[in-house]
Design an enzyme around this catalytic site. Structure first.
Site, PDB file in Angstrom:
ATOM      1  N   SER A   6     -14.730 -64.747-145.147  1.00  0.00           N
ATOM      2  CA  SER A   6     -15.822 -64.244-145.972  1.00  0.00           C
ATOM      3  C   SER A   6     -16.054 -65.227-147.113  1.00  0.00           C
ATOM      4  O   SER A   6     -15.186 -65.424-147.957  1.00  0.00           O
ATOM      5  CB  SER A   6     -15.476 -62.863-146.537  1.00  0.00           C
ATOM      6  OG  SER A   6     -16.315 -62.597-147.637  1.00  0.00           O
ATOM      7  N   HIS A  31     -18.701 -65.663-142.334  1.00  0.00           N
ATOM      8  CA  HIS A  31     -19.148 -64.319-142.714  1.00  0.00           C
ATOM      9  C   HIS A  31     -19.840 -64.388-144.071  1.00  0.00           C
ATOM     10  O   HIS A  31     -19.242 -64.756-145.083  1.00  0.00           O
ATOM     11  CB  HIS A  31     -17.945 -63.371-142.767  1.00  0.00           C
ATOM     12  CG  HIS A  31     -18.295 -61.948-143.015  1.00  0.00           C
ATOM     13  ND1 HIS A  31     -18.719 -61.083-142.020  1.00  0.00           N
ATOM     14  CD2 HIS A  31     -18.303 -61.213-144.155  1.00  0.00           C
ATOM     15  CE1 HIS A  31     -18.960 -59.898-142.533  1.00  0.00           C
ATOM     16  NE2 HIS A  31     -18.720 -59.945-143.847  1.00  0.00           N
ATOM     17  N   ASP A  33     -21.842 -62.444-146.960  1.00  0.00           N
ATOM     18  CA  ASP A  33     -22.055 -61.112-147.529  1.00  0.00           C
ATOM     19  C   ASP A  33     -23.254 -61.098-148.455  1.00  0.00           C
ATOM     20  O   ASP A  33     -23.222 -61.675-149.542  1.00  0.00           O
ATOM     21  CB  ASP A  33     -20.804 -60.690-148.311  1.00  0.00           C
ATOM     22  CG  ASP A  33     -19.636 -60.386-147.395  1.00  0.00           C
ATOM     23  OD1 ASP A  33     -19.784 -59.499-146.534  1.00  0.00           O
ATOM     24  OD2 ASP A  33     -18.580 -61.035-147.530  1.00  0.00           O
ATOM     25  N   MET A  35     -25.586 -58.956-150.838  1.00  0.00           N
ATOM     26  CA  MET A  35     -25.575 -57.708-151.622  1.00  0.00           C
ATOM     27  C   MET A  35     -26.761 -57.684-152.580  1.00  0.00           C
ATOM     28  O   MET A  35     -27.072 -58.706-153.195  1.00  0.00           O
ATOM     29  CB  MET A  35     -24.278 -57.608-152.432  1.00  0.00           C
ATOM     30  CG  MET A  35     -23.010 -57.731-151.591  1.00  0.00           C
ATOM     31  SD  MET A  35     -21.557 -57.441-152.591  1.00  0.00           S
ATOM     32  CE  MET A  35     -20.266 -57.915-151.431  1.00  0.00           C
ATOM     33  N   HIS A  64     -23.769 -60.238-143.060  1.00  0.00           N
ATOM     34  CA  HIS A  64     -23.490 -58.826-143.336  1.00  0.00           C
ATOM     35  C   HIS A  64     -24.406 -58.371-144.471  1.00  0.00           C
ATOM     36  O   HIS A  64     -24.197 -58.729-145.622  1.00  0.00           O
ATOM     37  CB  HIS A  64     -21.994 -58.707-143.716  1.00  0.00           C
ATOM     38  CG  HIS A  64     -21.571 -57.346-144.152  1.00  0.00           C
ATOM     39  ND1 HIS A  64     -20.343 -57.103-144.737  1.00  0.00           N
ATOM     40  CD2 HIS A  64     -22.185 -56.135-144.082  1.00  0.00           C
ATOM     41  CE1 HIS A  64     -20.230 -55.813-145.019  1.00  0.00           C
ATOM     42  NE2 HIS A  64     -21.343 -55.214-144.635  1.00  0.00           N
ATOM     43  N   MET A  66     -25.661 -55.941-147.038  1.00  0.00           N
ATOM     44  CA  MET A  66     -25.357 -54.741-147.817  1.00  0.00           C
ATOM     45  C   MET A  66     -26.538 -54.522-148.741  1.00  0.00           C
ATOM     46  O   MET A  66     -26.462 -54.736-149.959  1.00  0.00           O
ATOM     47  CB  MET A  66     -24.049 -54.940-148.599  1.00  0.00           C
ATOM     48  CG  MET A  66     -22.820 -54.856-147.709  1.00  0.00           C
ATOM     49  SD  MET A  66     -21.347 -55.571-148.463  1.00  0.00           S
ATOM     50  CE  MET A  66     -21.541 -57.273-147.934  1.00  0.00           C
ATOM     51  N   MET A 135     -15.978 -51.111-141.857  1.00  0.00           N
ATOM     52  CA  MET A 135     -15.494 -51.499-143.189  1.00  0.00           C
ATOM     53  C   MET A 135     -14.098 -50.910-143.404  1.00  0.00           C
ATOM     54  O   MET A 135     -13.884 -49.716-143.210  1.00  0.00           O
ATOM     55  CB  MET A 135     -16.433 -50.980-144.287  1.00  0.00           C
ATOM     56  CG  MET A 135     -17.801 -51.648-144.357  1.00  0.00           C
ATOM     57  SD  MET A 135     -17.775 -53.451-144.437  1.00  0.00           S
ATOM     58  CE  MET A 135     -16.838 -53.753-145.940  1.00  0.00           C
ATOM     59  N   ASP A 173     -13.636 -55.477-141.650  1.00  0.00           N
ATOM     60  CA  ASP A 173     -13.941 -56.244-142.861  1.00  0.00           C
ATOM     61  C   ASP A 173     -13.373 -55.566-144.102  1.00  0.00           C
ATOM     62  O   ASP A 173     -13.753 -54.447-144.433  1.00  0.00           O
ATOM     63  CB  ASP A 173     -15.474 -56.368-142.961  1.00  0.00           C
ATOM     64  CG  ASP A 173     -15.948 -57.183-144.139  1.00  0.00           C
ATOM     65  OD1 ASP A 173     -15.124 -57.786-144.842  1.00  0.00           O
ATOM     66  OD2 ASP A 173     -17.187 -57.223-144.349  1.00  0.00           O
TER      67      ASP A 173
HETATM   68  C1  DX5 Z   1     -16.853 -56.549-149.020  1.00  0.00           C
HETATM   69  C2  DX5 Z   1     -17.270 -57.655-148.090  1.00  0.00           C
HETATM   70  C3  DX5 Z   1     -16.124 -58.357-147.434  1.00  0.00           C
HETATM   71  C4  DX5 Z   1     -15.110 -58.912-148.398  1.00  0.00           C
HETATM   72  C5  DX5 Z   1     -13.893 -59.424-147.682  1.00  0.00           C
HETATM   73  O1  DX5 Z   1     -17.949 -55.809-149.402  1.00  0.00           O
HETATM   74  O2  DX5 Z   1     -18.083 -57.152-147.062  1.00  0.00           O
HETATM   75  O3  DX5 Z   1     -16.590 -59.310-146.512  1.00  0.00           O
HETATM   76  O4  DX5 Z   1     -15.629 -59.912-149.194  1.00  0.00           O
HETATM   77  O5  DX5 Z   1     -13.028 -59.991-148.616  1.00  0.00           O
HETATM   78  P1  DX5 Z   1     -11.488 -59.625-148.668  1.00  0.00           P
HETATM   79  O6  DX5 Z   1     -10.884 -60.153-147.392  1.00  0.00           O
HETATM   80  O7  DX5 Z   1     -11.008 -60.308-149.891  1.00  0.00           O
HETATM   81  O8  DX5 Z   1     -11.365 -58.118-148.743  1.00  0.00           O
HETATM   82 ZN    ZN Z   2     -18.569 -58.427-145.296  1.00  0.00          ZN
END
Ligand code: DX5
Ligand code: ZN
Length: 214
Positions: A6, A31, A33, A35, A64, A66, A135, A173
């Site tokens: 990630s 990956h 993320d 947000m 991903h 969010m 998750m 994740d």
């Molecule tokens: C959380 C993200 C993850 C997260 C994973 O909302 O979707 O991808 O960053 O990071 P670690 O492995 O540090 O939990």
């Molecule tokens: Zn993620």
């Protein structure tokens, strides 16, 4: 087991180089993320930034989302070079419409479930998607503790996917590292996302190799 670092845990002042570093360290997927500060209480980056870093690797961009209204932004993320787009079943967009939009762009589609959402909520869509992301922390932040009580949901999903003879990957994740990767694999996880475990490691290449071995 495929490993998807990630990038949330990377040094964003060197985003492109960090992607390259993970590529060279043996990452299977990148990956990413996304947000929006609304669906989750944190803001990261969007499609324009992704577009800039796309050229740093040929590996799969596993995006991903969010965000509250994923459907509105599917074209932007496809244009930015996403290979897989996962969005939350808890978002405001219609799942079927959103899946169709993603697949219509020739990109793989997946649904994500938050810790409180049951595995069965994605059953009606399994034959339309390529991935389910379970998750194992509340989405929003890296570095949280792994919720082992999410693994029965992985088992439930795996059983349903096998029963229907579908080709759907299960990704997990949040909080994944050496101390729980074996449990994840046993439950049926195909792709493990790891942020902190990989980025805080002294030797990410060795860590990725060890995680893959499990
Ligand atoms: C959380 C993200 C993850 C997260 C994973 O909302 O979707 O991808 O960053 O990071 P670690 O492995 O540090 O939990
Ligand atoms: Zn993620």
């Amino acid at each position: 087991m495929l490993i998807a670092p990630s990038l949330l845990s990377c040094d964003f002042s060197r985003f492109g180089e960090e992607i390259k570093r993970m590529d060279e360290a043996g990452a299977d997927y990148m990956h990413l993320d996304v947000m929006d500060g609304h669906f989750v209480p944190n803001i990261t980056f969007g499609a324009p930034v992704m577009k800039y870093v796309r050229s740093f690797t040929d590996k799969v961009f596993d995006v991903h989302l969010m965000i509250s209204e994923p459907l509105k932004y599917i074209d932007d993320f496809c244009d930015a070079g996403a290979d897989i787009i996962t969005f939350h079943i808890e978002s405001d967009s219609n799942p079927v419409e959103t899946i169709k939009k993603i697949k219509g762009r020739g990109v793989k589609a997946g649904l994500v479930i938050k810790p409180k959402t049951p595995a069965e909520s994605v059953f009606p869509y399994l034959d339309m998607i390529d991935m389910v992301l379970v998750m194992t922390v509340e989405p929003g932040f890296g570095g949280q503790s792994f919720m082992a009580d999410m693994l029965p949901k992985v088992e439930t999903l795996k059983a349903e996917i096998n029963k229907k003879h579908l080709d759907v990957l299960i990704e997990a994740d949040g909080g994944i590292g050496m101390n729980n990767i074996a449990e994840c694999k046993k439950a049926g996880v195909d792709v493990a996302v790891a942020g902190t475990a990989v980025f805080k490691a002294e030797n990410p290449k060795e860590t990725i190799a060890k995680l893959k071995e499990c």
